[in-house]
Design an enzyme around this catalytic site. Structure first.
Site, PDB file in Angstrom:
ATOM      1  N   GLU A   1      -5.502  -2.981  -9.420  1.00 12.16           N
ATOM      2  CA  GLU A   1      -5.900  -3.860  -8.301  1.00 12.16           C
ATOM      3  C   GLU A   1      -6.113  -5.317  -8.720  1.00 12.16           C
ATOM      4  O   GLU A   1      -7.143  -5.925  -8.416  1.00 12.16           O
ATOM      5  CB  GLU A   1      -7.184  -3.315  -7.633  1.00 12.16           C
TER       6      GLU A   1
ATOM      7  N   CYS B   1       7.832  -1.728   7.073  1.00 11.68           N
ATOM      8  CA  CYS B   1       8.953  -2.584   6.715  1.00 11.68           C
ATOM      9  C   CYS B   1       8.784  -3.917   7.450  1.00 11.68           C
ATOM     10  O   CYS B   1       7.922  -4.052   8.328  1.00 11.68           O
ATOM     11  CB  CYS B   1      10.288  -1.922   7.058  1.00 11.68           C
TER      12      CYS B   1
ATOM     13  N   MET C   1       0.838  -1.197   0.000  1.00 12.41           N
ATOM     14  CA  MET C   1       0.000   0.000   0.000  1.00 12.41           C
ATOM     15  C   MET C   1       0.876   1.250   0.000  1.00 12.41           C
ATOM     16  O   MET C   1       1.947   1.254   0.610  1.00 12.41           O
ATOM     17  CB  MET C   1      -0.837  -0.060   1.289  1.00 12.41           C
TER      18      MET C   1
ATOM     19  N   CYS D   1       8.922  -3.683  11.326  1.00  9.87           N
ATOM     20  CA  CYS D   1       7.850  -2.975  12.036  1.00  9.87           C
ATOM     21  C   CYS D   1       6.470  -3.604  11.833  1.00  9.87           C
ATOM     22  O   CYS D   1       5.520  -3.260  12.526  1.00  9.87           O
ATOM     23  CB  CYS D   1       7.810  -1.511  11.596  1.00  9.87           C
TER      24      CYS D   1
ATOM     25  N   GLN E   1      -5.058  -8.016  -7.600  1.00 13.26           N
ATOM     26  CA  GLN E   1      -5.216  -9.002  -6.524  1.00 13.26           C
ATOM     27  C   GLN E   1      -6.676  -9.313  -6.209  1.00 13.26           C
ATOM     28  O   GLN E   1      -6.979 -10.340  -5.621  1.00 13.26           O
ATOM     29  CB  GLN E   1      -4.476  -8.543  -5.252  1.00 13.26           C
TER      30      GLN E   1
ATOM     31  N   CYS F   1       8.973   3.402  11.234  1.00 12.46           N
ATOM     32  CA  CYS F   1      10.378   3.789  11.466  1.00 12.46           C
ATOM     33  C   CYS F   1      10.915   4.768  10.421  1.00 12.46           C
ATOM     34  O   CYS F   1      11.994   5.331  10.607  1.00 12.46           O
ATOM     35  CB  CYS F   1      11.265   2.560  11.554  1.00 12.46           C
TER      36      CYS F   1
END
Ligand SMILES: [Zn+2]
Length: 205
Positions: free
Chosen positions: A84, A179, A13, A182, A86, A143
């Site tokens: 989109e 990431c 996203m 996180c 997926q 982060c």
């Protein structure tokens, strides 16, 4: 004849997939190619009959419920842009293969991983048949690093549980790029079981 290809733009996203798709579409329009834009009906983000990227650019798009419908829609088009990916049913793999056989240029976007960090829909197969793959990264919202590859679902600001449904429609959930360090996926079921057991033992004393 316009040579066939399937360019697949993927990533989490907020990595700029739709912006990249629109950039490529704009080039095709400048090159005077006939372009059609398709998006799945399930996509709750898009409003009306156009796809809207987060930077405000938009383009007319045809909403499609079943991927097989794409074949009859794109007859004259030289370029087929699909947003989109997926969210489409598994026939999308055969549909894109057919479009390539017809000599069309297909440009698609799709989330490769769902909020559980598992392959999303037919994306694994689509990554295999793509003639070009562009993996984009986002900025991690926790982060701040530039290697966010995952999509974190948040419900009331907290990481969504593993058991929450794959597609939430009309829910108050939000998503953000994170990431690998996180990203969080709590398993509430396991936790509850453990707590219940302790409570039970405590009661017996
Ligand atoms: Zn991070």
């Amino acid at each position: 004849m316009y040579g066939y290809s399937f360019e697949l733009i993927t990533g989490p996203m907020s990595c700029g997939k739709t912006e990249e798709l629109l950039r490529r579409i704009r080039r095709c329009i400048i090159a005077r190619k006939k372009v059609i834009v398709v998006s799945p009906e399930v996509d709750t983000r898009a409003k009306g009959d156009y796809i809207e990227s987060r930077n405000g650019l938009w383009l007319d798009a045809v909403k499609v419920k079943h991927s097989i419908q794409i074949l009859s829609l794109v007859k004259d088009a030289e370029v087929v842009a699909i947003d989109e990916l997926q969210f489409f049913d598994s026939n999308i793999v055969a549909v894109i293969t057919q479009l390539m056989k017809e000599g069309k240029k297909v440009i698609g976007t799709g989330l490769e991983l769902d909020f559980k960090a598992e392959p999303f829909g037919s994306m694994p197969e689509l990554l295999c048949i793509a003639t070009e793959i562009n993996k984009l990264h986002a900025v991690c919202m926790k982060c701040g690093c530039e290697n966010a590859t995952r999509t974190q679902r948040l419900i009331d600001g907290k990481p969504a549980d593993k058991s929450s449904p794959l597609i939430m429609i009309g829910g108050d959930e939000t998503y953000e790029a994170r990431c690998i360090k996180c990203y969080e996926l709590p398993d509430v079921k396991k936790k509850t079981k453990f707590v219940d057991l302790k409570v039970l033992q405590f009661d017996r004393k």
